[in-house]
Design an enzyme around this catalytic site. Structure first.
Site, short mmCIF file in Angstrom:
data_model
loop_
_atom_site.label_atom_id
_atom_site.label_comp_id
_atom_site.label_asym_id
_atom_site.label_seq_id
_atom_site.Cartn_x
_atom_site.Cartn_y
_atom_site.Cartn_z
N GLN A 72 96.94 32.21 37.79
CA GLN A 72 97.67 33.18 37.28
C GLN A 72 96.91 34.54 37.31
OE1 GLN A 72 98.95 31.82 33.69
NE2 GLN A 72 99.81 33.81 32.86
N LEU A 82 96.05 27.15 37.41
CA LEU A 82 97.40 26.83 37.89
C LEU A 82 97.41 26.55 39.15
CD1 LEU A 82 99.57 28.61 39.71
CD2 LEU A 82 100.26 26.73 38.04
N HIS A 125 91.90 27.76 28.75
CA HIS A 125 90.59 27.05 28.88
C HIS A 125 89.79 27.25 27.81
CE1 HIS A 125 92.09 26.25 33.06
NE2 HIS A 125 92.53 27.68 33.05
N GLN A 153 91.61 19.99 32.09
CA GLN A 153 91.45 21.46 32.59
C GLN A 153 92.03 22.30 31.58
OE1 GLN A 153 94.20 23.63 34.32
NE2 GLN A 153 93.39 23.13 36.51
#
Length: 315
Positions: A10, A92, A201, A250
């Protein structure tokens, strides 16, 4: 000739991405249609025509980027598929990487990343956060800097270890702002707030974990055809269940991209690193992290044709 695939994440989205591929190659057109069908929305139209603010929304950007990468792969697969020795994707992009490795069918990958993007967006609304890029070499470690900012103002953690001179931090707004102040004092060249809808994250994404796990469990998984180096631990993954577990982790763990690139370069010293999809961010990072590595960015018709010509000459 050997190839390592790099799949962008992203932030690489832009209006118009993939439109020329859609018009030029039936295989690319099929890939875009497969993603549209899987998510029940005309994401291809959004990717081609915008508006940019709608494309940038996390729940749209993630499957749109997947579609673009999958479209490029659909065109390249016959020519280079048997020569691909490994893959990795940034955030992603790791889902896109598992698609190229045959672990996830495209429709399954699209449904997962659409759900992932929705969960991340919703969590960002429920608990607003921020992210910022810290550029330059610091006189203190980014981990210590984030720990100090967390103690003083609010939770902030390293989110993306992109290179030795680029780390993205993520967390509560006040914590990120304080970390930026500390980073400037520690020698950062620039501190750039990022236009994102949440603290990706980071532990602020924890409430989205169960929903992502359910989305992963709802789809069929196969063992990767080639190793996919994971964001979480920079290890080559060849087991479908391990892949699924790491993709859940993740969501709240930092992207260890510097370690990922070093691992790929060490294991595949003669390979060409091919970024497939929108932009050339990852090939740029590859050259900084592993100087001398051969790279190619392939996301447009012109780039596809040039790459295929070079591949044919080297075969």
């Amino acid at each position: 000739m050997q190839y390592v695939l790099l799949l962008p994440g992203q932030g690489s989205q832009k209006v118009g991405m993939g439109k020329d591929l859609y018009e030029a190659f039936p295989a690319a057109r099929d890939a875009f249609h497969a993603v549209d069908d899987a998510v029940g929305a005309a994401l291809s139209t959004l990717a081609f025509e915008g508006p940019a603010d709608e494309l940038t929304l996390t729940l749209n950007a993630q499957p749109a980027l997947l579609a673009h990468s999958a479209a490029v792969w659909a065109v390249l697969r016959e020519a280079i598929g048997e020569h691909v020795v490994s893959a990795a994707g940034h955030s992603l992009g790791e889902f896109s990487a598992y698609h190229t490795a045959g672990t996830l069918e495209l429709g399954a990958a699209a449904r997962i990343v659409r759900r992932r993007g929705t969960l991340m967006y919703e969590q960002g609304v429920q608990r607003p956060g921020a992210m910022a890029a810290i550029l330059g070499v610091l006189t203190v470690s980014i981990d210590d800097l984030c720990a100090q900012a967390s103690a003083e103002r609010g939770l902030v953690v390293p989110a993306n270890y992109n290179s030795e001179e680029q780390v993205v931090i993520s967390g509560e707004v006040a914590g990120v702002e304080r970390a930026m102040e500390l980073a400037k004092d520690a020698g950062a060249k620039r501190c750039l707030p990022l236009p994102v809808s949440g603290a990706f994250h980071s532990p602020l994404m924890a409430p989205a974990v169960d929903g992502l796990a359910q989305a992963l469990d709802a789809e069929s998984w196969r063992a990767p055809r080639m190793p996919v180096v994971a964001n979480v631990n920079a290890e080559p993954i060849t087991d479908a269940q391990v892949a699924r577990d790491l993709l859940v982790q993740q969501l709240t763990a930092p992207v260890q991209w510097t370690r990922v690139m070093r691992a790929l370069a060490e294991r595949n010293p003669d390979a060409t690193f091919v970024e497939i999809g929108s932009g050339a961010v990852l090939t740029g990072l590859a050259r900084r992290i592993a100087p001398g590595v051969k790279t190619a960015a392939v996301g447009t018709v012109a780039e596809v044709e040039k790459f295929l010509d070079t591949a044919a000459q080297n075969s």
